[in-house]
Design a protein around this motif. Structure first.
Motif, short mmCIF file in Angstrom:
data_model
loop_
_atom_site.label_atom_id
_atom_site.label_comp_id
_atom_site.label_asym_id
_atom_site.label_seq_id
_atom_site.Cartn_x
_atom_site.Cartn_y
_atom_site.Cartn_z
N ARG A 157 59.43 47.44 42.63
CA ARG A 157 58.99 46.46 42.08
C ARG A 157 58.08 46.49 40.65
N ASN A 158 58.26 45.13 40.09
CA ASN A 158 57.48 45.34 38.69
C ASN A 158 56.06 45.01 39.09
N LYS A 159 55.00 45.58 38.24
CA LYS A 159 53.78 45.07 38.49
C LYS A 159 53.33 43.71 38.61
N THR A 160 52.82 43.08 39.42
CA THR A 160 52.51 41.46 39.25
C THR A 160 51.05 41.45 39.21
N ASN A 161 50.37 40.20 38.98
CA ASN A 161 49.29 39.91 38.80
C ASN A 161 48.84 38.55 39.56
N PRO A 163 47.01 35.52 40.41
CA PRO A 163 46.41 34.19 39.14
C PRO A 163 45.00 34.31 39.46
N LYS A 164 44.34 34.31 40.63
CA LYS A 164 43.00 34.30 40.51
C LYS A 164 42.33 35.39 39.97
N TYR A 166 43.39 37.53 37.80
CA TYR A 166 43.68 37.70 36.39
C TYR A 166 42.91 36.69 35.55
N MET A 167 42.83 35.30 36.07
CA MET A 167 41.70 34.43 35.42
C MET A 167 40.62 35.02 35.28
N LYS A 170 40.05 37.50 32.42
CA LYS A 170 40.14 36.76 31.32
C LYS A 170 39.06 36.02 30.88
N MET A 171 38.47 35.16 31.86
CA MET A 171 37.62 34.12 31.50
C MET A 171 36.13 34.49 31.94
N TYR A 172 36.07 35.22 33.12
CA TYR A 172 34.65 35.42 33.43
C TYR A 172 34.43 37.03 34.14
N ASN A 174 32.51 39.44 33.86
CA ASN A 174 31.15 40.09 34.13
C ASN A 174 30.42 39.17 35.47
N ASP A 175 31.11 38.18 36.04
CA ASP A 175 30.58 37.25 36.86
C ASP A 175 30.65 38.21 38.45
#
Lengths: 175, 597
Positions: A157-161, A163-164, A166-167, A170-172, A174-175
């Motif tokens: 299967r292709n690599k999936t991400n 959503p949580k 991945y976000m 991209k968005m935080y 270092n938290d």
């Protein structure tokens, strides 16, 4: 349609009536009354065309649900007769004497669900699964994925991400 | 073998010169609802991955797409379908939260390259991308997860408008489980929550009826769940994927459900905090609002000895002295605070920093200091007449209500402001008017139109249910005073509040005027900070931004390395930002002291 169902209800113990469309109704009867009802529909109500026989595995209720779809070509209406059979003893009276082609459906159900129709022509012959050596594959406990992985050579299967995650990346990050 | 069987093959030769019946290159179109190749409206899709989750064949993977940005409410991912795995069942379409995914009725397409059978519908150009036929959700109201949220039991307006009894009653177990069942566990909401709470996980815990696990998940990121479960601004709900085709999940109420069900005496056992090994280091925390309490909680969990200094008689900051009791009852507030105290956190009330003890003195006694003193100074419109004694600041009145002081609520009041604080004071004063005069006569007006009002929509609805009059879209001009008595507020029509860069720059239509009669005016247009407790020498060593806020790094550490600053004076204003700030600052203090050691 309703008058037909009402009429049938006087003779048969019909439950769970569903008027799906003006020309299609579902009724449920006990296993013992199915053949009487579909014979009645064939002989007296003009349901001369057998459409199909299907099965649903209600594993949680320990039951298989059989549905006999019949058609009245004159009135252009369908009726589907349902019944539940014990999953631990999946045997049903054959209806091949009413419509010859039912034997093929019954043979398929034997192979796919393990439901026996004693006396049905060719019921024990392979339907499509030549050389099958596992539990009937349409039974819900059959693990299709596991079987496929053990039997075939799947393309990875292709690599999936997620959503949580991945976000987060991209968005935080270092938290 | 019969004679017929012998002759039949020869009969077939009779057809040898007939025109063949094979039809070449004739396209047989699929039925209008046939399930063919996928289509995806990538502009509507939010990359929630619910299609991937439901796919039994693992035919869908979520992948980044160039040009699609990851932002609040959109993961930036889009589904890629592997047609070597897809069985065309259409479940991905039926479960799609935005209705962006559908199936065309196109089923004929081939290529020699197996890799081309994996593509991103809607991104890769395909002839069926604009096909109008195929499989879509069966009917506009079809939904696997229920479009409507489970209604929250609430006191009716006539049951609540004379008292400060809590309005929202909370979900029962049955209601909570039913509501939790609507969650698709996509996790899109997590990025938007300032504390990045484990929302899908705690909702799953409710579904599994495992509330101990639910409480543990809450406390991972939020030590004030009773409070947040009631008054959080619930930004998470604004991006809930289920909300695209129905009501968003009641995330806030579900959080409250978990906390409400757990008796306070069980917390330490469930959260495994019965024994905390102290590390011998001491932290002073100034202010017992959400950021201070959050910092204290996480530091105490790490073994720090924390002392919280609070200027007011009881802890909680704005949560106690700003939010009315009908929204946040004191026993719910105290449940969260008492648990933090049970971790060994000492809260010293009625201590004013800069007066009773200076920050420098604290610095000499403690290893680090966290400051979260909030925004307690009401801002004035400064329009003519605001110096009249019957013009009040909302925050001052709300504080006085909590302190049990007699509130100067007259028979007709005008409130200026459109935020939640304005709604809080409006509804508080309406209750007091009801108690005193048996009627409500209060007008609340704001610059913003109703759609732009920063207050929660339900606050506006509930204020109106309690017979307050809300008239948005007017700018205050002057207060009419006659014989030293306030007569009312003159206003002009506000046509826009923000400019094209979303900066505050109100525009007015002077030709449209109005007058709101009232003998008392309350201003609620925002709050400012009071950092007079910072001595000049400390101020000199701190860096401030152009808006006068103290500059801090990602750990909320100021340019004085021992001084950490968070909460409303840095970010917000709201409780959940304060909680997140306090948590990060606690990690920052731990990092700072560990590296220093």
């Amino acid at each position: 349609m309703k008058s037909l169902i009402d009429k049938l209800g006087k003779t048969f113990d019909i439950k769970d009536i569903v008027y799906q469309r003006p020309n299609l109704a579902f009724v449920t009867v006990s296993k013992e009354h199915v053949l009487n009802l579909i014979t009645n529909l064939l002989d007296y109500e003009g349901f001369s065309h057998f459409v199909l026989l299907s099965c649903v595995d209600w594993i949680e209720d320990n039951a298989f649900q059989l549905t006999y779809f019949l058609n009245n070509p004159t009135l252009k209406i369908d009726i589907a007769v349902r019944c539940f059979i014990d999953r631990n003893n999946p045997t049903m009276t054959s209806a091949h004497h009413l419509w010859k082609q039912i034997a093929t459906y019954q043979r398929e159900l034997k192979e796919m669900y393990g439901i026996d129709f004693p006396g049905s022509p060719g019921v024990d012959e392979n339907f499509v699964l030549e050389g099958w050596d596992n539990i009937p594959p349409m039974r819900r406990e059959f693990d299709t994925k596991k079987y496929a992985e053990e039997t075939f050579f799947p393309r990875p299967r292709n690599k999936t991400n997620d959503p949580k995650e991945y976000m987060k990346s991209k968005m935080y990050p270092n938290d | 073998m019969s004679l017929k069987d012998i002759l039949m093959p020869f009969k077939a030769w009779g057809n040898v010169f007939k025109e063949p019946v094979t039809l070449k290159d004739v396209k047989r179109e699929g039925a209008p609802r046939y399930r063919g190749f996928h289509k995806n409206d990538v502009a509507t899709c939010i990359g929630c991955g619910t299609c991937e989750a439901i796919c039994e064949n693992e035919a869908i993977v979520m992948v980044p797409v160039e040009g699609i940005e990851t932002k609040n409410g959109d993961s930036g991912l889009r589904p890629m379908v592997d047609y070597g795995r897809c069985c065309w069942c259409g479940l991905c379409v039926d479960v799609c939260t935005t209705n962006s995914l559908s199936l065309s009725n196109e089923y004929i397409w081939t290529t020699n390259d197996p890799e081309e059978f994996r593509f991103i519908p809607g991104v890769v150009d395909k002839p069926w991308n604009n096909s109008e036929k195929g499989w879509t959700k069966p009917g506009p109201n079809f939904s696997y997860y229920g479009k409507e949220r489970v209604p929250m039991p609430e006191l009716k307006p006539d049951e609540r408008d004379k008292s400060f009894i809590e309005i929202v009653r909370g979900y029962s177990k049955e209601q909570a489980m039913k509501e939790a069942d609507r969650c698709v566990e996509c996790g899109i909401c997590v990025a938007t929550c300032p504390a990045h709470m484990g929302i899908p996980e705690y909702i799953k815990a409710i579904r599994n009826d495992d509330l101990n696990e639910g409480l543990r998940i809450l406390y991972d990121t939020n030590p004030l769940p009773e409070i947040c479960g009631r008054i959080c601004t619930h930004k998470c709900e604004t991006v809930c994927s289920v909300g695209h085709q129905g009501d968003p999940l009641s995330i806030r109420w579900l959080k409250r459900y978990i906390a409400d069900q757990q008796p306070a005496e069980n917390y330490k056992k469930i959260l495994e905090t019965e024994k905390i090994t102290k590390n011998g280091k001491r932290i002073a925390i100034v202010g017992s609002g959400p950021s201070g309490l959050s910092a204290a909680h996480y530091l105490a969990q790490m073994g720090y000895e924390c002392v919280v200094f609070e200027k007011l008689p009881k802890p909680g900051g704005m949560m106690r002295y700003g939010i009315p009791e009908y929204r946040l009852p004191y026993d719910a507030l105290d449940k969260d605070i008492d648990y933090i105290k049970s971790l060994g956190v000492e809260i010293r009330c009625n201590v004013t920093i800069g007066k009773d003890i200076t920050l420098e003195e604290l610095h000499s006694q403690y290893d680090a200091i966290f400051v979260g003193t909030g925004l307690h100074l009401g801002r004035s419109t400064r329009i003519p007449g605001t110096d009249h004694p019957n013009v009040y600041q909302a925050v001052d009145l709300l504080r006085d209500v909590t302190m049990g002081k007699d509130i100067p609520a007259t028979e007709s009041i005008v409130v200026i402001g459109g935020g939640n604080v304005a709604m809080d004071i409006t509804r508080t004063l309406a209750r007091i008017q009801n108690q005193r005069y048996g009627k409500v006569n209060i007008i609340t007006t704001s610059l913003e139109s109703e759609k732009e009002m920063p207050a929660d929509h339900e606050e506006i609805i509930e204020a109106r249910e309690e017979r307050a009059t809300i008239i948005p879209g007017w700018g205050p001009v002057r207060i009419e005073i006659e014989n030293n008595k306030i007569k009312g507020l003159h206003v002009v029509k506000c046509t826009s509040v923000f400019d094209e860069n979303r900066r505050f720059n109100p525009k007015f239509d002077e030709s449209q005027t109005n007058f709101f009669a009232g003998d008392m005016i309350v201003e609620s247009i925002g709050q400012g900070m009071d950092i007079s407790y910072l001595s000049e020498s400390i101020k000199e060593n701190l860096k401030f931004n152009e808006r006068g806020r103290i500059l801090v790094n990602e750990y909320f550490q100021s340019s004085l390395e021992w001084l950490f600053v968070g909460g409303d004076i840095i970010q917000g204003p709201d409780v959940i930002h304060g909680i997140a700030n306090g948590h990060k600052a606690a990690n920052g203090i731990d990092k700072f002291l560990s590296e220093k050691a």
